[in-house]
Motif scaffolding. Structure first.
Motif, PDB file in Angstrom:
ATOM      1  N   TYR A  85       0.812  -1.220   0.000  1.00 43.82           N
ATOM      2  CA  TYR A  85       0.000   0.000   0.000  1.00 43.82           C
ATOM      3  C   TYR A  85       0.843   1.268   0.000  1.00 43.82           C
ATOM      4  O   TYR A  85       0.431   2.309  -0.526  1.00 43.82           O
ATOM      5  N   PRO A 127      -2.581   1.021   8.063  1.00 47.12           N
ATOM      6  CA  PRO A 127      -3.434   0.831   6.869  1.00 47.12           C
ATOM      7  C   PRO A 127      -4.919   0.856   7.201  1.00 47.12           C
ATOM      8  O   PRO A 127      -5.728   1.286   6.366  1.00 47.12           O
ATOM      9  N   TRP A 179      -5.878   4.484   7.108  1.00 45.06           N
ATOM     10  CA  TRP A 179      -6.069   4.978   5.736  1.00 45.06           C
ATOM     11  C   TRP A 179      -7.377   4.455   5.156  1.00 45.06           C
ATOM     12  O   TRP A 179      -8.069   5.161   4.410  1.00 45.06           O
ATOM     13  N   PHE A 226      -5.282  -1.550   1.369  1.00 47.23           N
ATOM     14  CA  PHE A 226      -5.198  -1.270   2.801  1.00 47.23           C
ATOM     15  C   PHE A 226      -5.628  -2.489   3.623  1.00 47.23           C
ATOM     16  O   PHE A 226      -4.998  -2.837   4.628  1.00 47.23           O
ATOM     17  N   ALA A 236      -2.983  -5.209   3.313  1.00 40.20           N
ATOM     18  CA  ALA A 236      -1.798  -4.840   4.096  1.00 40.20           C
ATOM     19  C   ALA A 236      -1.991  -5.172   5.576  1.00 40.20           C
ATOM     20  O   ALA A 236      -1.083  -5.685   6.236  1.00 40.20           O
TER      21      ALA A 236
END
Length: 456
Positions: free
Chosen positions: A257, A318, A321, A415, A418
């Motif tokens: 990512y 992640p 995000w 994301f 990850a």
């Protein structure tokens, strides 16, 4: 703790350097680390190079392919490691580290090649430069890892890594801010080419700083004949295999990512390229403010408690995000916080994993075979990450959905993937033997007791 038998017989090594000789070389290594970090941030690593490729009009799959060449070249370590040991790790490092700066300087001719021979020829020229740079970098770093293990005293490895991180962060932060200003005030490729030219000069000065560092002497007796058998012996070391599994899963998760995160900020969140580049300063500030804490903690309680704590924090990034609202007046602040936390977590993982590798996993007498496998594995998973990320983004590019306040698209898939891979890496690292007498749960229990005692 019961003694563990080495899977390989010891090999002949040059006389060990004295601590006095090692200490004399530390300032020069710090200087090289700082200057090389500035070179990297202005040339073929970080947001500048990614935005440079995007400015050239390359699709994400081609960008992923180019970025994968550098880590995939790490597979050459399986061949180059015994050669570097025989010729001298110091000599091989200096030659290849210098040559790669000259190769990167060839990017300055890219506009002329594209104007004279066309876009396709320019892309082939760019690919050739990245490929040659990747080979030189791989050979140099294959020589550097065992040399680095040799010239840093174990008792100072954590503090040296922390001091190096702080200094490199300060100067790289300055370089990134300047790069952002240059890109804001320039058009087309002009700003990128200026940054690449300045970066190459700085990189050459950094290479020269390594000349006074001792160690890395040639070992004419180190041949390739038994190298394959030695590497196979390394794979019988269950502790080393657990380390590789944790490192590989976590590297794949983070890079999958992180590679295209600047394009996420630019294309999905609408930030300007200069702002995207400047945003990296939050990572550096997070790294600098936490590096001394991570380094001192590693030297005091061992590497694995630091690694496991930082990896737990890294797992949350992640997810942050993924849940980030893309339409909010506080977008810059929230992005800065996530970058800051990533800097804290990532540098803790890097310092903990690196110290654990050199102090507890790799026997110094068998460093050639162990580090060759480590670097090749690093290249394999590091090269697979941008390819995987580019392919997923390209596949999910036309698809976009919404769930509550966050969007579901290719970046959201990255994301989530990850987070899963980082969690798997954390579980694998938990199986690696501590390099000190403290376990992670013991350290956390002691910290909790101390905290409650002060609150009473």
């Amino acid at each position: 703790m019961p003694a563990v038998e080495d899977p390989l017989p010891p090999t002949t090594e040059p006389p060990e350097l004295s601590d006095e000789a090692k200490l004399r070389g530390l300032p020069w290594q710090l200087a090289q680390n700082v200057l090389n970090a500035v070179f990297a941030s202005l040339t073929v690593f970080g947001s500048v190079f990614l935005l440079f490729l995007d400015e050239l009009g390359l699709p994400k799959t081609q960008i992923g392919l180019l970025l994968s060449l550098m880590p995939f070249a790490g597979l050459l370590a399986l061949w180059s490691s015994p050669v570097a040991t025989r010729l001298g790790r110091r000599r091989v490092f200096l030659v290849c580290w210098t040559a790669r700066k000259a190769v990167v300087a060839g990017l300055l001719l890219l506009p002329w090649v594209m104007d004279r021979y066309g876009h396709t020829a320019g892309l082939m020229y760019l690919t050739g430069i990245v490929a040659l740079f990747s080979v030189l970098r791989s050979v140099a770093e294959t020589a550097w890892y065992p040399w680095y293990q040799e010239v840093i005293p174990n008792r100072l490895r954590g503090r040296f890594g922390a001091n190096s991180t702080v200094l490199t962060t300060i100067f790289t932060c300055i370089a990134v801010v300047v790069a952002g200003r240059v890109l804001k005030t320039s058009d087309g490729l002009d700003g990128f080419l200026l940054l690449i030219g300045v970066g190459c000069v700085i990189g050459l000065v950094g290479t020269a700083a390594m000349i006074p560092v001792p160690g890395g002497a040639p070992r004419p007796d180190a041949g390739a004949r038994g190298h394959l058998a030695n590497m196979l012996g390394c794979l019988r070391d269950a502790n080393f295999v657990s380390y590789l599994a944790g490192f590989g899963s976590m590297t794949l998760g983070v890079l999958s990512y992180l590679t295209f995160l600047p394009l996420f900020l630019k294309d999905r969140l609408g930030l300007a390229p200069g702002t995207v580049v400047t945003m990296e300063t939050a990572v550096m500030i997070g790294s600098a403010l936490s590096a001394l804490l991570w380094g001192r903690a590693a030297d005091r309680v061992g590497s694995r408690p630091v690694l496991m704590s930082a990896a737990a924090l890294l797992l949350l990034i992640p997810l942050g995000w993924l849940l980030l609202p893309r339409q909010t007046p506080h977008l810059l602040l929230l992005c800065g916080v996530l970058y800051f936390l990533h800097g804290m977590a990532f540098i803790g993982c890097s310092m903990g994993a690196g110290r654990l590798l050199l102090n507890g996993v790799v026997p110094p007498a068998q460093s050639t075979a162990y580090m060759a496998l480590y670097y090749a594995w690093q290249g394999l998973v590091g090269g697979a990450a941008p390819l995987l990320a580019g392919a997923l983004l390209q596949a999910y590019e036309p698809w976009e959905g919404h769930c509550a306040w966050f969007a579901l698209d290719g970046h959201a898939v990255l994301f989530m993937l990850a987070a899963v891979l980082i969690g798997l890496g954390w579980a694998c690292y938990a199986r690696v033997r501590p390099d000190d007498r403290y376990r992670t749960r013991d350290v956390l229990h002691a910290l909790t007791d101390r905290l409650f005692h002060r609150l009473r």
